[in-house]
Design a protein around this motif. Sequence first.
Motif, PDB file in Angstrom:
ATOM      1  N   ILE A   1      57.037  49.135  31.500  1.00 54.10           N
ATOM      2  CA  ILE A   1      55.712  49.751  31.528  1.00 54.10           C
ATOM      3  C   ILE A   1      55.806  51.148  30.918  1.00 54.10           C
ATOM      4  N   PRO A   2      55.292  51.359  29.712  1.00 52.29           N
ATOM      5  CA  PRO A   2      55.320  52.705  29.141  1.00 52.29           C
ATOM      6  C   PRO A   2      54.240  53.574  29.766  1.00 52.29           C
ATOM      7  N   LEU A   3      54.638  54.750  30.235  1.00 49.07           N
ATOM      8  CA  LEU A   3      53.686  55.698  30.814  1.00 49.07           C
ATOM      9  C   LEU A   3      53.274  56.705  29.750  1.00 49.07           C
ATOM     10  N   PRO A   4      51.993  56.995  29.596  1.00 48.60           N
ATOM     11  CA  PRO A   4      51.571  57.978  28.589  1.00 48.60           C
ATOM     12  C   PRO A   4      52.058  59.375  28.949  1.00 48.60           C
ATOM     13  N   GLY A   5      52.151  60.225  27.931  1.00 51.54           N
ATOM     14  CA  GLY A   5      52.556  61.600  28.184  1.00 51.54           C
ATOM     15  C   GLY A   5      51.582  62.360  29.036  1.00 51.54           C
ATOM     16  N   SER A   6      50.340  61.883  29.098  1.00 50.34           N
ATOM     17  CA  SER A   6      49.316  62.525  29.929  1.00 50.34           C
ATOM     18  C   SER A   6      49.147  61.839  31.282  1.00 50.34           C
ATOM     19  N   ALA A   7      50.138  61.001  31.695  1.00 46.82           N
ATOM     20  CA  ALA A   7      50.023  60.284  32.960  1.00 46.82           C
ATOM     21  C   ALA A   7      49.865  61.274  34.110  1.00 46.82           C
ATOM     22  N   PRO A   8      48.847  61.095  34.952  1.00 47.83           N
ATOM     23  CA  PRO A   8      48.629  62.045  36.050  1.00 47.83           C
ATOM     24  C   PRO A   8      49.742  61.959  37.089  1.00 47.83           C
ATOM     25  N   ALA A   9      50.092  63.097  37.652  1.00 45.57           N
ATOM     26  CA  ALA A   9      51.095  63.128  38.714  1.00 45.57           C
ATOM     27  C   ALA A   9      50.528  62.507  39.981  1.00 45.57           C
ATOM     28  N   GLY A  10      51.395  61.876  40.735  1.00 45.86           N
ATOM     29  CA  GLY A  10      50.972  61.253  41.982  1.00 45.86           C
ATOM     30  C   GLY A  10      51.648  59.918  42.182  1.00 45.86           C
ATOM     31  N   THR A  11      51.150  59.159  43.141  1.00 44.57           N
ATOM     32  CA  THR A  11      51.723  57.860  43.491  1.00 44.57           C
ATOM     33  C   THR A  11      50.993  56.749  42.759  1.00 44.57           C
ATOM     34  N   TRP A  12      51.723  56.016  41.913  1.00 45.32           N
ATOM     35  CA  TRP A  12      51.205  54.865  41.189  1.00 45.32           C
ATOM     36  C   TRP A  12      51.578  53.598  41.943  1.00 45.32           C
ATOM     37  N   THR A  13      50.759  52.562  41.796  1.00 45.66           N
ATOM     38  CA  THR A  13      50.962  51.310  42.522  1.00 45.66           C
ATOM     39  C   THR A  13      51.006  50.146  41.538  1.00 45.66           C
ATOM     40  N   LEU A  14      52.007  49.293  41.720  1.00 48.06           N
ATOM     41  CA  LEU A  14      52.120  48.065  40.941  1.00 48.06           C
ATOM     42  C   LEU A  14      51.864  46.892  41.879  1.00 48.06           C
ATOM     43  N   GLU A  15      50.852  46.079  41.555  1.00 46.08           N
ATOM     44  CA  GLU A  15      50.461  44.958  42.404  1.00 46.08           C
ATOM     45  C   GLU A  15      50.752  43.638  41.704  1.00 46.08           C
ATOM     46  N   ALA A  16      51.054  42.627  42.504  1.00 45.84           N
ATOM     47  CA  ALA A  16      51.233  41.262  42.004  1.00 45.84           C
ATOM     48  C   ALA A  16      50.134  40.395  42.593  1.00 45.84           C
ATOM     49  N   LEU A  17      49.396  39.673  41.723  1.00 39.60           N
ATOM     50  CA  LEU A  17      48.264  38.865  42.169  1.00 39.60           C
ATOM     51  C   LEU A  17      48.430  37.430  41.697  1.00 39.60           C
ATOM     52  N   ALA A  18      48.374  36.495  42.638  1.00 38.87           N
ATOM     53  CA  ALA A  18      48.348  35.085  42.279  1.00 38.87           C
ATOM     54  C   ALA A  18      46.947  34.670  41.856  1.00 38.87           C
ATOM     55  N   ASP A  19      45.942  35.316  42.467  1.00 36.17           N
ATOM     56  CA  ASP A  19      44.549  35.084  42.128  1.00 36.17           C
ATOM     57  C   ASP A  19      43.898  36.455  41.975  1.00 36.17           C
ATOM     58  N   PRO A  20      43.374  36.793  40.778  1.00 37.56           N
ATOM     59  CA  PRO A  20      42.782  38.128  40.587  1.00 37.56           C
ATOM     60  C   PRO A  20      41.654  38.449  41.540  1.00 37.56           C
ATOM     61  N   ALA A  21      41.031  37.423  42.143  1.00 36.14           N
ATOM     62  CA  ALA A  21      39.905  37.662  43.048  1.00 36.14           C
ATOM     63  C   ALA A  21      40.341  37.834  44.498  1.00 36.14           C
ATOM     64  N   ARG A  22      41.661  37.718  44.750  1.00 34.61           N
ATOM     65  CA  ARG A  22      42.149  37.813  46.130  1.00 34.61           C
ATOM     66  C   ARG A  22      43.119  38.985  46.268  1.00 34.61           C
ATOM     67  N   PRO A  23      43.442  39.368  47.495  1.00 37.50           N
ATOM     68  CA  PRO A  23      44.357  40.511  47.693  1.00 37.50           C
ATOM     69  C   PRO A  23      45.732  40.247  47.087  1.00 37.50           C
ATOM     70  N   PRO A  24      46.488  41.304  46.755  1.00 40.24           N
ATOM     71  CA  PRO A  24      47.827  41.131  46.172  1.00 40.24           C
ATOM     72  C   PRO A  24      48.766  40.420  47.137  1.00 40.24           C
ATOM     73  N   ILE A  25      49.728  39.702  46.573  1.00 42.09           N
ATOM     74  CA  ILE A  25      50.762  39.048  47.376  1.00 42.09           C
ATOM     75  C   ILE A  25      52.047  39.866  47.376  1.00 42.09           C
ATOM     76  N   GLY A  26      52.010  41.023  46.753  1.00 41.85           N
ATOM     77  CA  GLY A  26      53.149  41.926  46.752  1.00 41.85           C
ATOM     78  C   GLY A  26      52.781  43.204  46.028  1.00 41.85           C
ATOM     79  N   SER A  27      53.414  44.313  46.407  1.00 35.50           N
ATOM     80  CA  SER A  27      53.136  45.578  45.734  1.00 35.50           C
ATOM     81  C   SER A  27      54.321  46.511  45.914  1.00 35.50           C
ATOM     82  N   ILE A  28      54.391  47.537  45.061  1.00 30.57           N
ATOM     83  CA  ILE A  28      55.414  48.563  45.140  1.00 30.57           C
ATOM     84  C   ILE A  28      54.831  49.838  44.557  1.00 30.57           C
ATOM     85  N   THR A  29      55.294  50.982  45.033  1.00 22.75           N
ATOM     86  CA  THR A  29      54.776  52.259  44.556  1.00 22.75           C
ATOM     87  C   THR A  29      55.897  53.079  43.936  1.00 22.75           C
TER      88      THR A  29
END
Length: 333
Positions: A61-89
């Motif tokens: 995942i390339p982050l832009p040079g202007s990426a805002p500081a803070g906590t980013w979240t990566l989610e895994a979705l089996a169905d885009p309309a339902r809650p994630p089945i896994g995530s990491i920050t």
Amino acid sequence: LDALLYLERGILRPGGTANAVLLLRAGGGAPQDLPIRLRLRRPNGQVAAEHVERDGGHWAIPLPGSAPAGTWTLEALADPARPPIGSITFRVDSFVPERLAVEAGPAPGPLRPGAPLEIPVTARFLYGAPGSGLTGMGELRLSTSREMARHRGVLFGLEDESFAPDLITAELPETDAQGRAALSLTLPRAPDVTRPLAAALTVTVEEPGGRASTATLDIPVAAPARLLGIRGPQAVDAGAEAAFEVIATDAAGEPMAMALQWRLVRERPDWRIVSRGGAARYETVWTDEAVDSASARTAPAAPARIARTLPFGRYRLEAREEGGLAIASLRFR
């Protein structure tokens, strides 16, 4: 389905690359070869990027040079309309890698009240040069523990004892040409506690640019002159025998002889209605009901044994030194 996400590190700079790996498992742990949508969210919750991967897939995942500081979240979705089945920050921050390595210790002995203890500190730059001419400070925080390493299963001191000491600080003298200095620690007086003591030291040394590097060290602390501990179960079947052993030790943890008094109380709950913030709620009040008491004596090789058969309920066993200040308690059901 369970999506397990892994990152090579938890903090990145703007413009860096976050390497994520996906593992997809069924409820029984078997791998699943299904497409999973990975969604990257910025600290404000907006979607920054999406990607589709399968089990074992890698997403750089390339982050832009202007990426805002803070906590980013990566989610895994089996169905885009339902809650994630896994995530990491992970965090994005404009951090500067450390240039200084700091080492503290070893401690020449336990910290004793009223006696200074000299802790050696060494600082060196990561490119090899000694960290000479640097200053810093040390912060010592005391804590209590109910256990001793040499007495497994024994709980020392009072069950409900609270301990919130002040932070002890000390200035670190300027390091010499080899990057060495000695931090002098002094504990003004012994805390009024019934449990073994421990101390955690944090040494901070400042680089020439002002950035601080730290080192931590656990330091033993001389315990109170006499300690009492109880070994026994914390839950017993109603009607079965509840058996306990009481041991007495000196400040070094060596078992010793001691005359003591013990008492057994049953803690009975009572409930009352109180009003807080205009809302009524229940509050539990525990009252002590005396069950038994007697005297006993410990020996270096023979702890005092206390055994009783009790009905259902919550109990507390207390043991105190006869004519002294050592005391211990254990709550059991």
